[in-house]
Design an enzyme around this catalytic site. Structure first.
Site, PDB file in Angstrom:
ATOM      1  N   HIS A  84      -8.404 107.453 -54.741  1.00  0.00           N
ATOM      2  CA  HIS A  84      -8.694 107.060 -55.826  1.00  0.00           C
ATOM      3  C   HIS A  84      -8.724 105.802 -56.052  1.00  0.00           C
ATOM      4  CE1 HIS A  84      -7.595 111.369 -57.407  1.00  0.00           C
ATOM      5  NE2 HIS A  84      -8.426 110.866 -57.908  1.00  0.00           N
ATOM      6  N   LYS A 113      -3.274 116.687 -59.903  1.00  0.00           N
ATOM      7  CA  LYS A 113      -4.227 116.631 -58.376  1.00  0.00           C
ATOM      8  C   LYS A 113      -3.164 115.517 -58.047  1.00  0.00           C
ATOM      9  CE  LYS A 113      -7.430 119.232 -58.143  1.00  0.00           C
ATOM     10  NZ  LYS A 113      -8.779 118.966 -58.230  1.00  0.00           N
ATOM     11  N   HIS A 160      -4.852 110.055 -54.190  1.00  0.00           N
ATOM     12  CA  HIS A 160      -4.764 110.326 -52.698  1.00  0.00           C
ATOM     13  C   HIS A 160      -5.295 108.813 -53.017  1.00  0.00           C
ATOM     14  CE1 HIS A 160      -8.755 111.755 -53.259  1.00  0.00           C
ATOM     15  NE2 HIS A 160      -8.257 112.734 -54.133  1.00  0.00           N
TER      16      HIS A 160
HETATM   17  N1  ARG Z   1     -12.234 112.787 -62.481  1.00  0.00           N
HETATM   18  C1  ARG Z   1     -12.944 112.343 -62.252  1.00  0.00           C
HETATM   19  C2  ARG Z   1     -13.464 112.529 -60.760  1.00  0.00           C
HETATM   20  O1  ARG Z   1     -12.102 112.153 -60.383  1.00  0.00           O
HETATM   21  C3  ARG Z   1     -13.977 110.796 -63.000  1.00  0.00           C
HETATM   22  C4  ARG Z   1     -13.989 110.478 -64.018  1.00  0.00           C
HETATM   23  C5  ARG Z   1     -15.114 109.342 -63.598  1.00  0.00           C
HETATM   24  N2  ARG Z   1     -15.475 108.767 -64.926  1.00  0.00           N
HETATM   25  C6  ARG Z   1     -16.334 110.000 -65.739  1.00  0.00           C
HETATM   26  N3  ARG Z   1     -16.630 109.502 -67.734  1.00  0.00           N
HETATM   27  N4  ARG Z   1     -17.027 110.922 -65.807  1.00  0.00           N
HETATM   28  O2  ARG Z   1     -13.664 112.855 -59.607  1.00  0.00           O
END
Ligand code: ARG
Length: 551
Positions: free
Chosen positions: A119, A113, A116
């Site tokens: 983040h 992904k 963007h």
């Molecule tokens: N990868 C997830 C997202 O982009 C965020 C993860 C956050 N950390 C976690 N331990 N859930 O939405």
């Protein structure tokens, strides 16, 4: 630094036995610290003004003036003592969190992904908290909890096999992956066979099929390479890149714990944990009826892993506010499991981000790449530098520090819960409350010091007690406390705001007090300039900015 708050609290509590330490508050209006006496009126059955007046009469603290005003007990520290304090305490020596371990989960990008604009906040808030906790002596563990598990990777493999090839992937990297992904989603709407094919590939990844895993690893390294390039520009560090896929086979152990406590229920073939008791929370879905583990299940396994691996005192998740329910559920499940450390879990949430006047990339699914935003900022910074200081030797490097710094500083300038709308023009205003303003003030200090030649030499603390100099000194004197507050409130903006205040005070001092005035006073003013510079550089580092020596 002398802990005046405690000194005042201890003295004041002798005459006002019911006060607490936090009733002693820093103030910048009429005094350095004050104790409001309104709360005490009820207990002592006296008017606040009378309480304050009587206490002021009785209180004697060495070097601190005590006065009563309008129901407040006001404390003013002798200016010279504050000046002395600043110049006898080395910067960065305050380590109140030594011995504590904190895990910080931030950025946590998703494989294949785009990196963007969405983040940006998690990356810079988490990255700054990491630096801030470390500066205070904590053992901070920076964790990038990669989104590297899910059926979408199967889809990507089928898309790659249908429309992609090695060469294009090699050459175009993430661009190629994003286009494949967008195309896959579009075509899957009409071509139902595609979903089945995707599921097969995703099973193959899970079963360890060499070809499927090989491709997935390739996607992963392409994504990470791009993310790491952004991290380098943002001065972001991590200690761990263990993603969701690492926890898939650790979910079973978490399920055992849930089962042992009778918390795991079966509903329509799926495993759930009911959380409703009074709290009205929907159940946590641990495993689907087809056997697939869910996001929260992997987070549960990850929480145990972090606790066992690091023995954290605190585990933070810097994630957007739209995942608030997810974390509430996760923490509740741990609480139901009876884990005493459930109370040490924190969701550090933040609002939405938008950017003024930059187009989204439709080719990549309507997103704005963070690197494009950074590049645009750097380009603008370069144009400003060309105009302001065309003689500067390393313009490109300075523009990179200033442009990227402007975006990061702006992201870290408001309280994190507010939604954020960026304007590059505002973020790059050299005279605003911005990163470039702080960087510029730092460079100005450095140029004053360079012109003055070497070390400042001896000086009297009393030379820095005039209003202009003392305003700056005051802001330096409780800088450590500001950093500490930023840590305990998970709010880097406390540091960035303090930096702007120091710059404003320094610039007032610079205009009011001639620095090169000769003699011991000149030494004192140079020493103040040096300390301001040192603090700005240190503080800029805490909020992820470079401090160019010239601008
Ligand atoms: N990868 C997830 C997202 O982009 C965020 C993860 C956050 N950390 C976690 N331990 N859930 O939405």
């Amino acid at each position: 630094m002398t802990d005046y708050k405690t000194i005042i609290y201890e003295a004041a509590s002798k005459v006002l036995p019911t006060i607490e330490r936090d009733d002693v508050t820093a103030s910048d209006a009429f005094c350095d610290y004050c104790v409001p006496c309104f709360k005490l009126a009820k207990v002592l059955r006296k008017a606040p003004a009378a309480i304050a007046a009587e206490a002021a009469e009785k209180l004697k603290i060495d070097g601190i003036e005590v006065a009563a005003l309008n129901g407040y007990l006001n404390f003013t520290i002798a200016r010279e003592s504050v000046v002395k304090d600043v110049f006898t305490s080395p910067l960065g020596s305050y380590k109140p969190l030594a011995g504590k371990t904190v895990c910080i989960d931030y950025s946590s990008v998703n494989i294949a992904k785009p990196f963007h604009i969405g983040h940006l906040m998690t990356t810079v808030i988490g990255g700054a908290l990491y630096k801030i906790y470390r500066a205070l002596g904590a053992n901070a563990v920076g964790i990038n909890h990669l989104g590297d598990f899910g059926t979408q990777f199967g889809g990507l493999i089928s898309a790659f096999r249908r429309w992609g090839n090695e060469k294009a992937l090699e050459e175009r990297g993430l661009d190629e992956l994003l286009e494949l992904y967008v195309r896959y989603n579009k075509e899957a709407e009409n071509d139902t066979a595609l979903a089945g094919e995707a599921r097969e590939w995703s099973n193959k990844i899970e079963q360890g099929d060499a070809y499927a895993v090989g491709l997935f690893e390739k996607f992963k390294s392409i994504t990470l390479e791009q993310a790491k390039a952004v991290y380098d520009r943002l001065n972001i560090e991590f200690d761990s890149y263990l993603g969701e896929s690492f926890y898939v086979d650790k979910v079973a152990a978490a399920e055992d714990k849930l089962r042992a406590k009778n918390l795991l229920k079966i509903s329509d073939g799926a495993e759930i944990v009911e959380l409703s008791d009074g709290d009205d929370m929907p159940p946590a879905l641990i495993r689907r009826s087809d056997g697939a583990s869910l996001y929260i299940a992997r987070d549960l396994a990850a929480a145990y892993y972090r606790r066992e691996t690091y023995g954290f005192d605190k585990c933070m998740y810097v994630v957007a506010s739209h995942q608030a329910l997810h974390f509430k559920q996760l923490f509740k499940v741990l609480e139901l499991l009876g884990e005493p450390w459930a109370k040490d879990m924190v969701h550090v949430s933040y609002g939405m981000v938008s950017v003024e006047g930059m187009a989204l990339s439709t080719r990549h699914g309507n997103v704005l790449f963070l690197s494009d935003v950074l590049n645009a900022a750097v380009e603008k910074a370069l144009a400003i530098i060309e105009e302001r200081n065309p003689e500067l030797s390393d313009k490109a490097a300075v523009a990179e520090s200033v442009g990227v710094g402007a975006v990061v500083f702006d992201a870290l300038y408001d309280g994190r819960v507010k939604d954020k709308n960026f304007s590059l023009a505002d973020a790059l205003n050299f005279d605003g409350e911005t990163g470039p303003y702080v960087q510029y003030t730092y460079a100005r200090c450095k140029s004053v010091l360079a012109k003055a030649g070497d070390a400042a030499g001896e000086f009297d603390y009393s030379s820095l007690t005039d209003d202009a100099a003392y305003d700056a000194v005051k802001l330096l004197s409780d800088f450590d406390e500001a950093v500490y507050n930023a840590a305990v409130k998970y709010e880097p903006s406390i540091v960035s705001r303090r930096l702007v205040k120091i710059c404003q005070a320094f610039n007032r001092f610079y205009n009011a007090d001639r620095i090169m005035c000769g003699g011991k006073t000149q030494n004192a003013r140079l020493a103040l300039t040096a300390r301001v510079a040192e603090t700005l550089k240190y503080g800029l580092g805490l909020v992820l900015l470079d401090a160019p020596e010239r601008m």
